[in-house]
Design a protein around this motif. Structure first.
Motif, PDB file in Angstrom:
ATOM      1  N   GLN A 181       0.408  -4.620  14.611  1.00  0.00           N
ATOM      2  CA  GLN A 181      -0.299  -3.443  15.116  1.00  0.00           C
ATOM      3  C   GLN A 181      -1.802  -3.662  14.982  1.00  0.00           C
ATOM      4  O   GLN A 181      -2.529  -2.790  14.530  1.00  0.00           O
ATOM      5  CB  GLN A 181       0.122  -2.191  14.335  1.00  0.00           C
ATOM      6  CG  GLN A 181       1.586  -1.842  14.453  1.00  0.00           C
ATOM      7  CD  GLN A 181       1.983  -1.386  15.840  1.00  0.00           C
ATOM      8  OE1 GLN A 181       3.010  -1.781  16.369  1.00  0.00           O
ATOM      9  NE2 GLN A 181       1.175  -0.539  16.434  1.00  0.00           N
ATOM     10  N   ILE A 182      -2.270  -4.817  15.385  1.00  0.00           N
ATOM     11  CA  ILE A 182      -3.672  -5.174  15.258  1.00  0.00           C
ATOM     12  C   ILE A 182      -4.163  -5.701  16.597  1.00  0.00           C
ATOM     13  O   ILE A 182      -3.382  -6.254  17.385  1.00  0.00           O
ATOM     14  CB  ILE A 182      -3.865  -6.213  14.137  1.00  0.00           C
ATOM     15  CG1 ILE A 182      -5.314  -6.242  13.669  1.00  0.00           C
ATOM     16  CG2 ILE A 182      -3.360  -7.588  14.542  1.00  0.00           C
ATOM     17  CD1 ILE A 182      -5.480  -6.750  12.250  1.00  0.00           C
ATOM     18  N   PHE A 208       4.394   0.270   9.511  1.00  0.00           N
ATOM     19  CA  PHE A 208       3.033   0.748   9.745  1.00  0.00           C
ATOM     20  C   PHE A 208       3.039   2.243  10.075  1.00  0.00           C
ATOM     21  O   PHE A 208       2.861   2.651  11.221  1.00  0.00           O
ATOM     22  CB  PHE A 208       2.415  -0.062  10.891  1.00  0.00           C
ATOM     23  CG  PHE A 208       0.926   0.073  11.042  1.00  0.00           C
ATOM     24  CD1 PHE A 208       0.067  -0.283  10.016  1.00  0.00           C
ATOM     25  CD2 PHE A 208       0.384   0.532  12.226  1.00  0.00           C
ATOM     26  CE1 PHE A 208      -1.309  -0.181  10.170  1.00  0.00           C
ATOM     27  CE2 PHE A 208      -0.983   0.638  12.393  1.00  0.00           C
ATOM     28  CZ  PHE A 208      -1.835   0.284  11.360  1.00  0.00           C
ATOM     29  N   ALA A 228      -1.659  -3.899   9.073  1.00  0.00           N
ATOM     30  CA  ALA A 228      -1.529  -3.814  10.526  1.00  0.00           C
ATOM     31  C   ALA A 228      -1.091  -5.152  11.116  1.00  0.00           C
ATOM     32  O   ALA A 228      -0.219  -5.210  11.989  1.00  0.00           O
ATOM     33  CB  ALA A 228      -2.851  -3.364  11.143  1.00  0.00           C
ATOM     34  N   THR A 232      -6.031  -3.721   7.213  1.00  0.00           N
ATOM     35  CA  THR A 232      -5.974  -4.670   8.331  1.00  0.00           C
ATOM     36  C   THR A 232      -4.842  -5.676   8.134  1.00  0.00           C
ATOM     37  O   THR A 232      -4.158  -6.053   9.092  1.00  0.00           O
ATOM     38  CB  THR A 232      -7.313  -5.410   8.515  1.00  0.00           C
ATOM     39  OG1 THR A 232      -7.703  -6.027   7.277  1.00  0.00           O
ATOM     40  CG2 THR A 232      -8.410  -4.449   8.949  1.00  0.00           C
TER      41      THR A 232
END
Length: 267
Positions: free
Chosen positions: A59-60, A7, A54, A51
């Motif tokens: 990383q969400i 990411f 992520a 999204t």
């Protein structure tokens, strides 16, 4: 399908323009560093790619999750101070911060300031500037520079994927340390990080000399916006606007000039 890459901004184009990306539309799109046009996904599909990327990299998060990272009491007090000093801007900032503010949270991020695009927090432990971008707000996820059907240049608020792509372009051109941090689980916000640089803004002459030394040239584009008319530079098919002293810093540590965040587009 092959796993999505780490990411990082440098991998944005691998995610948005990978051969297995679907669905596909027929509009050509030029990719940084590539001489051939590739097809791009419709905006909603491209946002979903970001999204999903992520999520694949853990990383969400949710607005409440980001709120937990904030020093809620400090953020609330600073927001009140800003509102008293500049009520109109304070109201705008409050509307954008509302989903993320819980004054009972005892996180480490302190409100540092904000502008038309991002709300900026200071991470003292990591010596980072943390930038939150989220609608509502005219910039949405960040300004996008484009030319209209009459050949006149302007800016508009971009989608999640458009903004992420623009930040990837900026970082590839100016190497500022800007990086992806977090994406909202519903694609409703974006968080970026950047090294916090102690220093001062350069004067206009110094900034212009720095840009020229790096191969950028002042340019004039057909536009109705004073910013684009007066603050725009061009280099090898790239356009940078909002190039002003407030968007650059002279680092106290070594005297080098660092771009903070110009608005980047393709000629």
């Amino acid at each position: 399908m092959e796993p999505l890459p780490p990411f990082l901004l440098q991998n944005v184009h691998k995610v948005l323009y990978s051969d297995h990306a679907s669905p596909i539309e027929s509009t050509p799109h030029h990719v940084a560093g590539s001489s051939r046009a590739r097809t791009s996904q419709p905006p909603s599909g491209r946002d979903a790619r970001i999204t999903g990327w992520a999520a694949d990299n853990l990383q969400i998060g949710s607005p409440a999750g980001f709120a937990a990272r904030l020093d809620g009491a400090q953020v609330g007090a600073e927001l009140l101070h800003i509102f008293r000093e500049t009520p109109e801007f304070g109201r705008s900032l409050a509307s954008r911060l509302d989903p993320f503010l819980d004054e009972s949270c005892e996180g480490d991020l302190r409100l540092f300031g904000g502008g038309g695009e991002a709300i900026v927090f200071y991470d003292e432990a990591g010596q980072l500037a943390i930038k939150l971008l989220a609608p509502p707000g005219k910039a949405r996820f960040g300004w996008v520079l484009e030319v209209n059907d009459k050949g006149r240049w302007g800016i508009r608020g971009g989608s999640l994927a458009e903004a992420v792509e623009r930040f990837a372009w900026f970082e590839s051109l100016f190497d500022s340390g800007l990086e992806l941090d977090l994406v909202g689980s519903a694609g409703e916000f974006l968080v970026l990080s950047q090294p916090f640089i102690a220093g001062c803004h350069p004067d206009e002459l110094t900034l212009h000399q720095w840009m020229s030394e790096r191969g950028w040239k002042r340019c004039s584009l057909p536009t109705d916006l004073a910013m684009i008319a007066n603050l725009t530079w061009e280099k090898e098919g790239w356009i940078a606007t909002d190039v002003r002293p407030e968007n650059a810093l002279i680092a106290e540590a070594d005297g080098s000039i660092r771009a903070i965040d110009f608005i980047i587009g393709r000629a």
